[in-house]
Write an enzyme that holds these catalytic residues in place. Structure first.
Site, PDB file in Angstrom:
ATOM      1  N   TYR A 134       0.873  -1.120   0.058  1.00 53.68           N
ATOM      2  CA  TYR A 134       0.092   0.453   0.219  1.00 53.68           C
ATOM      3  C   TYR A 134       0.626   1.419  -0.531  1.00 53.68           C
ATOM      4  O   TYR A 134       0.133   2.454  -0.146  1.00 53.68           O
ATOM      5  CB  TYR A 134      -1.636  -0.191   0.891  1.00 53.68           C
ATOM      6  CG  TYR A 134      -2.314  -0.757   1.217  1.00 53.68           C
ATOM      7  CD1 TYR A 134      -1.843  -2.616   0.961  1.00 53.68           C
ATOM      8  CD2 TYR A 134      -3.511   0.078   1.503  1.00 53.68           C
ATOM      9  CE1 TYR A 134      -3.275  -2.591   0.534  1.00 53.68           C
ATOM     10  CE2 TYR A 134      -4.271  -0.605   1.714  1.00 53.68           C
ATOM     11  CZ  TYR A 134      -4.835  -1.967   1.391  1.00 53.68           C
ATOM     12  OH  TYR A 134      -5.127  -3.350   0.628  1.00 53.68           O
ATOM     13  N   LYS A 184       4.544 -14.631   1.517  1.00 52.09           N
ATOM     14  CA  LYS A 184       4.438 -16.194   0.214  1.00 52.09           C
ATOM     15  C   LYS A 184       5.758 -16.212  -0.378  1.00 52.09           C
ATOM     16  O   LYS A 184       6.412 -15.072  -1.354  1.00 52.09           O
ATOM     17  CB  LYS A 184       3.683 -15.099  -1.406  1.00 52.09           C
ATOM     18  CG  LYS A 184       3.258 -15.911  -2.239  1.00 52.09           C
ATOM     19  CD  LYS A 184       2.210 -16.802  -2.243  1.00 52.09           C
ATOM     20  CE  LYS A 184       2.376 -17.933  -3.354  1.00 52.09           C
ATOM     21  NZ  LYS A 184       1.626 -18.529  -3.445  1.00 52.09           N
ATOM     22  N   ASP A 217      -1.610 -18.702   0.605  1.00 51.70           N
ATOM     23  CA  ASP A 217      -2.718 -19.082  -0.611  1.00 51.70           C
ATOM     24  C   ASP A 217      -2.973 -20.242   0.146  1.00 51.70           C
ATOM     25  O   ASP A 217      -4.347 -20.696   1.349  1.00 51.70           O
ATOM     26  CB  ASP A 217      -2.387 -19.941  -1.799  1.00 51.70           C
ATOM     27  CG  ASP A 217      -1.306 -20.593  -1.339  1.00 51.70           C
ATOM     28  OD1 ASP A 217      -0.048 -20.843  -0.547  1.00 51.70           O
ATOM     29  OD2 ASP A 217      -0.385 -20.802  -2.351  1.00 51.70           O
ATOM     30  N   ASP A 241      -5.617  -7.417   5.058  1.00 52.05           N
ATOM     31  CA  ASP A 241      -6.957  -7.169   4.038  1.00 52.05           C
ATOM     32  C   ASP A 241      -7.230  -7.730   3.639  1.00 52.05           C
ATOM     33  O   ASP A 241      -9.353  -7.910   3.740  1.00 52.05           O
ATOM     34  CB  ASP A 241      -6.730  -5.625   3.122  1.00 52.05           C
ATOM     35  CG  ASP A 241      -7.358  -5.509   2.746  1.00 52.05           C
ATOM     36  OD1 ASP A 241      -8.638  -4.838   2.851  1.00 52.05           O
ATOM     37  OD2 ASP A 241      -8.056  -5.746   0.806  1.00 52.05           O
ATOM     38  N   ASP A 245     -11.256 -10.328   5.522  1.00 54.78           N
ATOM     39  CA  ASP A 245     -12.532 -10.532   5.138  1.00 54.78           C
ATOM     40  C   ASP A 245     -12.609 -11.648   5.492  1.00 54.78           C
ATOM     41  O   ASP A 245     -13.796 -12.309   5.809  1.00 54.78           O
ATOM     42  CB  ASP A 245     -12.812  -9.599   3.904  1.00 54.78           C
ATOM     43  CG  ASP A 245     -13.294  -8.154   3.596  1.00 54.78           C
ATOM     44  OD1 ASP A 245     -12.841  -7.562   4.895  1.00 54.78           O
ATOM     45  OD2 ASP A 245     -14.066  -7.638   2.653  1.00 54.78           O
TER      46      ASP A 245
HETATM   47  C1  IPM Z   1      -9.888  -1.323   4.796  1.00 57.35           C
HETATM   48  C2  IPM Z   1     -10.018  -1.456   3.441  1.00 57.35           C
HETATM   49  C3  IPM Z   1      -9.013  -0.572   3.264  1.00 57.35           C
HETATM   50  C4  IPM Z   1      -7.763  -1.373   2.966  1.00 57.35           C
HETATM   51  C5  IPM Z   1      -9.699   0.720   1.697  1.00 57.35           C
HETATM   52  C6  IPM Z   1     -10.721   0.470   1.289  1.00 57.35           C
HETATM   53  C7  IPM Z   1      -8.314   0.794   1.266  1.00 57.35           C
HETATM   54  O1  IPM Z   1     -10.260  -2.301   1.850  1.00 57.35           O
HETATM   55  O2  IPM Z   1      -9.785  -0.808   5.240  1.00 57.35           O
HETATM   56  O3  IPM Z   1      -9.862  -3.678   5.247  1.00 57.35           O
HETATM   57  O4  IPM Z   1      -7.298  -1.983   1.877  1.00 57.35           O
HETATM   58  O5  IPM Z   1      -7.256  -1.669   3.886  1.00 57.35           O
HETATM   59 MN    MN Z   2     -10.562  -4.400   3.224  1.00 60.31          MN
END
Ligand code: IPM
Ligand code: MN
Ligand code: NAD
Length: 354
Positions: A134, A184, A217, A241, A245
């Site tokens: 990032y 990775k 992975d 990130d 999720d």
């Molecule tokens: C998160 C979000 C952010 C990230 C995006 C919106 C830039 O997905 O906080 O997980 O990738 O950090």
């Molecule tokens: Mn995110």
């Protein structure tokens, strides 16, 4: 407890809907004197002014004890502009290099894994939050020509890599958990091999911590098939990130997942947020799940040195989840955002009295 100054950036989409509930909870916390300053920054602000926050925005935030952020992003503003100029600008500008994301299956929260026991899903992700993939380093050369070349460079500094890994070892020690590093290195032969080296090097100071190292992975597969393998987890910005999720998916969904962006030295304010986005598909309907935001309030209370109150917020959420009567549609209910938050606050306050 001295007054805590909280900068509120509700942002876009469901951001204001969930943040207002978090503010309501913060106002109800006994012993907390919270003063709120609201900043109307986000995509609407951008469309009016041409910027996501004013030029002195970071200066305005700097004096606060914490930043409370909803979500950023709206159709009509490119995501890489809205996110890089607000959310990522704050994370990086305030050197919030730790992104702490619990992946814990709360009592009463639904889990799509058919064989998992509740206690099997109890992880703390520590995501590097200031550099890595990032970093924003790159180039677009010869744009629009057949020679067009695009570079997006991952940046892994010794300083940046060492400090997040050390923080993770310390967290594992404090919590009495194992530490897993996810990389990775078989394909990313510079950055991830370097990360592994530092992981081993820092680890020499922590012979008491049991460690694991997985490729990302395989780690994704294990999170679904054998989540009990994971305690504290440390990984780079992008992997963190994506994996959080996935972590949200196995612990109740995006409506429940929270994250703290920490500047551990306290030189700058830390920032607390649900990890979901602005959810344009459900915005404006009053049905967004506020639990992720309430969990981030719990993290803020920990940060303010009120861990008992933070734990009570989580326990109140568990009560509401277990009763199952007041839930938003993402969790199979019919309640509104504010009804769920009110139920949690009522439970929280009755726990107080108990
Ligand atoms: C998160 C979000 C952010 C990230 C995006 C919106 C830039 O997905 O906080 O997980 O990738 O950090
Ligand atoms: Mn995110
Ligand atoms: P999203 O998290 O906004 O939504 C993904 C899915 O989860 C949607 O179906 C949404 O309805 C659901 N969802 C999310 N939060 C929910 C909640 N509290 N209650 C119920 N359902 C919920 O992700 P996306 O659709 O990929 O992104 C939408 C916008 O948000 C984009 O502009 C993106 O860049 C931005 N984004 C911002 C942040 C942030 O500000 N922290 C994080 C992720 C995405």
């Amino acid at each position: 407890m001295p007054t805590k100054h909280i900068a509120v950036i509700a942002g876009d989409g469901i951001g204001p809907e969930v943040i207002s509930q978090g503010v309501k909870l913060l106002k109800a916390v006994p012993g907390l004197d919270a003063q709120f300053t609201e900043y109307p920054w986000g995509c609407e602000y951008y469309l009016k002014t041409g910027e996501m926050m004013p030029e002195n925005g970071m200066e305005l935030l700097k004096a606060s004890d914490a930043i409370f952020l909803g979500a950023v992003g709206a159709p009509g503003v490119p995501d890489h502009v809205s996110l890089r100029d607000l959310l990522l600008k704050i994370r990086r500008g305030f050197d919030q290099y730790i992104n702490l994301r619990p992946v814990k299956l709360l009592r009463g929260a639904p889990c799509p894994l058919k064989n998992a026991r509740r206690e099997d899903i109890d992880m703390v992700f520590i995501r590097e939050n200031s550099e890595g993939e990032y970093a924003g380093a790159g180039e677009r050369l010869y744009p629009g020509t057949p020679r067009e070349v695009v570079l997006q460079t991952g940046v892994f500094s010794r300083h940046g890599t060492e400090r997040v890994i050390r923080y993770a070892y310390n967290t594992a020690r404090r919590m009495g958990k194992t530490l897993t590093s996810i990389t990775k290195s078989n394909a990313l032969n510079y950055s991830m091999v370097y990360w592994d080296e530092i992981f081993r090097e820092v680890g020499r100071d922590y012979p008491d911590i049991k460690t694991h190292q997985y490729l990302v992975d395989a780690a994704s597969m294990f999170m679904v098939m054998q989540p009990e393998r994971f305690g504290v987890v440390v990984c780079s910005n992008l992997f963190g990130d994506i994996l959080t999720d996935l972590g949200a998916a196995i612990s109740g969904g995006m409506g429940l997942a929270a994250g703290a962006n920490l500047n551990p030295e306290g030189v700058y304010p830390s920032m607390f947020e649900p990890i979901h986005g602005s959810a344009p598909d459900i915005a404006g309907r009053g049905i967004a799940n506020p639990l992720a935001t309430l969990w981030s309030v719990s993290q803020m209370l920990d940060h303010f040195g009120m861990p008992d109150e933070g734990a009570k917020v989580l326990a109140a959420m568990e009560d509401v989840l277990t009763e199952g009567r007041t839930l938003t549609p993402d969790l199979g209910g019919t309640a509104s955002t504010s009804e769920v938050a009110d139920a949690v606050i009522a439970r929280y306050l009755s726990r107080k009295a108990a």
